[in-house]
Motif scaffolding. Sequence first.
Motif, PDB file in Angstrom:
ATOM      1  N   LEU A  34     -36.011 -38.336  24.509  1.00  0.00           N
ATOM      2  CA  LEU A  34     -36.692 -39.299  25.374  1.00  0.00           C
ATOM      3  C   LEU A  34     -37.657 -40.170  24.581  1.00  0.00           C
ATOM      4  O   LEU A  34     -37.708 -41.397  24.750  1.00  0.00           O
ATOM      5  N   LEU A  35     -38.428 -39.544  23.695  1.00  0.00           N
ATOM      6  CA  LEU A  35     -39.342 -40.317  22.853  1.00  0.00           C
ATOM      7  C   LEU A  35     -38.581 -41.287  21.960  1.00  0.00           C
ATOM      8  O   LEU A  35     -38.987 -42.435  21.777  1.00  0.00           O
ATOM      9  N   GLU A  36     -37.483 -40.816  21.400  1.00  0.00           N
ATOM     10  CA  GLU A  36     -36.673 -41.679  20.538  1.00  0.00           C
ATOM     11  C   GLU A  36     -36.124 -42.866  21.319  1.00  0.00           C
ATOM     12  O   GLU A  36     -36.033 -43.982  20.802  1.00  0.00           O
ATOM     13  N   THR A  37     -35.760 -42.636  22.588  1.00  0.00           N
ATOM     14  CA  THR A  37     -35.231 -43.713  23.431  1.00  0.00           C
ATOM     15  C   THR A  37     -36.311 -44.731  23.769  1.00  0.00           C
ATOM     16  O   THR A  37     -36.112 -45.941  23.648  1.00  0.00           O
ATOM     17  N   LEU A  38     -37.476 -44.245  24.179  1.00  0.00           N
ATOM     18  CA  LEU A  38     -38.531 -45.157  24.626  1.00  0.00           C
ATOM     19  C   LEU A  38     -39.093 -46.007  23.494  1.00  0.00           C
ATOM     20  O   LEU A  38     -39.620 -47.102  23.734  1.00  0.00           O
ATOM     21  N   ARG A  39     -38.996 -45.538  22.258  1.00  0.00           N
ATOM     22  CA  ARG A  39     -39.573 -46.322  21.157  1.00  0.00           C
ATOM     23  C   ARG A  39     -38.835 -47.646  20.938  1.00  0.00           C
ATOM     24  O   ARG A  39     -39.337 -48.527  20.253  1.00  0.00           O
ATOM     25  N   ARG A  40     -37.643 -47.789  21.514  1.00  0.00           N
ATOM     26  CA  ARG A  40     -36.902 -49.043  21.382  1.00  0.00           C
ATOM     27  C   ARG A  40     -37.479 -50.156  22.254  1.00  0.00           C
ATOM     28  O   ARG A  40     -37.125 -51.326  22.090  1.00  0.00           O
ATOM     29  N   TYR A  41     -38.365 -49.800  23.170  1.00  0.00           N
ATOM     30  CA  TYR A  41     -38.861 -50.777  24.133  1.00  0.00           C
ATOM     31  C   TYR A  41     -40.359 -50.986  23.915  1.00  0.00           C
ATOM     32  O   TYR A  41     -41.130 -50.026  23.893  1.00  0.00           O
ATOM     33  N   ASP A  42     -40.767 -52.225  23.762  1.00  0.00           N
ATOM     34  CA  ASP A  42     -42.165 -52.582  23.515  1.00  0.00           C
ATOM     35  C   ASP A  42     -42.979 -52.306  24.775  1.00  0.00           C
ATOM     36  O   ASP A  42     -42.803 -52.991  25.796  1.00  0.00           O
ATOM     37  N   PRO A  43     -43.869 -51.319  24.766  1.00  0.00           N
ATOM     38  CA  PRO A  43     -44.588 -50.943  25.990  1.00  0.00           C
ATOM     39  C   PRO A  43     -45.628 -51.968  26.435  1.00  0.00           C
ATOM     40  O   PRO A  43     -46.200 -51.812  27.516  1.00  0.00           O
ATOM     41  N   SER A  44     -45.868 -52.993  25.609  1.00  0.00           N
ATOM     42  CA  SER A  44     -46.792 -54.043  26.045  1.00  0.00           C
ATOM     43  C   SER A  44     -46.102 -55.057  26.951  1.00  0.00           C
ATOM     44  O   SER A  44     -46.747 -55.950  27.499  1.00  0.00           O
ATOM     45  N   LYS A  45     -44.787 -54.930  27.103  1.00  0.00           N
ATOM     46  CA  LYS A  45     -44.019 -55.831  27.967  1.00  0.00           C
ATOM     47  C   LYS A  45     -43.623 -55.111  29.250  1.00  0.00           C
ATOM     48  O   LYS A  45     -43.770 -53.902  29.372  1.00  0.00           O
ATOM     49  N   GLU A  46     -43.109 -55.861  30.202  1.00  0.00           N
ATOM     50  CA  GLU A  46     -42.675 -55.286  31.480  1.00  0.00           C
ATOM     51  C   GLU A  46     -41.251 -54.749  31.344  1.00  0.00           C
ATOM     52  O   GLU A  46     -40.350 -55.470  30.928  1.00  0.00           O
ATOM     53  N   TRP A  47     -41.087 -53.473  31.691  1.00  0.00           N
ATOM     54  CA  TRP A  47     -39.778 -52.837  31.611  1.00  0.00           C
ATOM     55  C   TRP A  47     -39.517 -52.004  32.856  1.00  0.00           C
ATOM     56  O   TRP A  47     -40.403 -51.295  33.346  1.00  0.00           O
TER      57      TRP A  47
END
Length: 471
Positions: free
Chosen positions: A115-128
């Motif tokens: 899960l951590l490896e997956t989420l690191r692909r997405y910039d958390p400062s943006k809306e997802w």
Amino acid sequence: MDSSFPLQPRCPAVVAVFLETTSAWPDLKEIVFVIQSQSNSFHAKKAEQLKQSILKQSAALTQEMPAVLLLHQLAQQEGAWTILPLLPHFSVMYSRNSSWIFFCEEETRIQIVQLLETLRRYDPSKEWFLGKALHDEESTIIHHYAFSENPTVFKYPDLAAGWALSIPLVNKLTKRLKSESLKSDFTIDLKHEIALYIWDGGNGLPLTPVPEFCTDVVGSACATSLQSSLPLCGNPVKKEDIFVAVKTCKKFHGDRIPIVKQTWAGQAGHLEYYSDYADSSIPTVDLGIPNTDRGHCGKTFAILERFLNHSHDKIPWLVIVDDDTLISISRLRHLLSCYDAREPVFLGERYGYGLGTGGYSYVTGGGGMVFSREAIRRLLASKCRCYSNDAPDDMVLGMCFSGLGIPVTHSPLFHQARPVDYPKDFLSHQVPVSFHKHWNIDPVKVYFTWLAPGEEDRAREQSRRGLREEL
């Protein structure tokens, strides 16, 4: 120990690699896990097991522990299960130190490292808005025939695979919720309605499909998966411990009752047909309540009174179905092994009415309504009754039980509509208990395709029996 949830990531080597590269990954403390739990004792226990699995996997990574929340403990308001009313709370409590709100169901299995490896692909400062994408193959009544010109274009999340909102999106949705109230009176299919709200008619955000959010394990890359849809809780309830009441009327005696008898009626230990006309050839019981074209509240409450006070005094469970409901009694017997009939249980597919403005949840009647004897006893002792014979029985029951503080217990295995009304990917990881309606289908074929006991059910029962012996 419950084997449904792995307590450690699959491979120690994966943990070692994680620890060596931890700076490239999001911190666990930046993820808020929200388990979509229920207050019923069986479901609360399952949710707590998942919480402990998340925490034990997290401890192995020697990071600061994440927040793991159980939905039914978050708020007393009736509509908490619809998620959207809780977003302002998440925004206030977690927007400063968190990046993600990750939602999952009690049966979701989570591999924290993946899960951590997956989420690191997405910039958390943006809306997802992340999830496993589902879509309608054809327009359906349960989605109000949305996107009827091309139903496949709109994607919504399979909640069982887990889904995530970035904190910037949570904050944006919170502002919108504060400036305008939720518009829909009814909550029918939560996953679709959440996606519609976030999409906001094209002005908001579509779902981003995440292949690592899985319902079937398709490889080691899966961050989430499911093990089974029918829980393991010991021996199935005896068929003699379930009384089945079929609501019918004279005009449907000739076409619907023969289908009931051709399909599932033989599985029932106790079954009666309740009608507005006594037909000895079926036979039916005339309850003295005239048939109505709208709701059937008078008939349903007459069934409840008859069950509790006039017969069947030792049977712990009552199931009320329509005459065009298709149901697997054998699967229901297994499912009910997880519930305690001494508790007030009101079980089925959960809908909501007016939840944004202090409404109530209810079990939608077409998929089948399951009552423990204790639930019926408390209901009838309360004097809460129909405001008219033709009131919607399922909604009145929901209102009454809500007033008594007895929550609806939701199971996604009951279905208010036909199999064609649901995505194939959604049904593929279920062992369904019921479907409803005969419109434009062959109901006998649907029953034997989806609900009839078969080799798979027998094999599943044998494997579970073996697992119980091992435990």
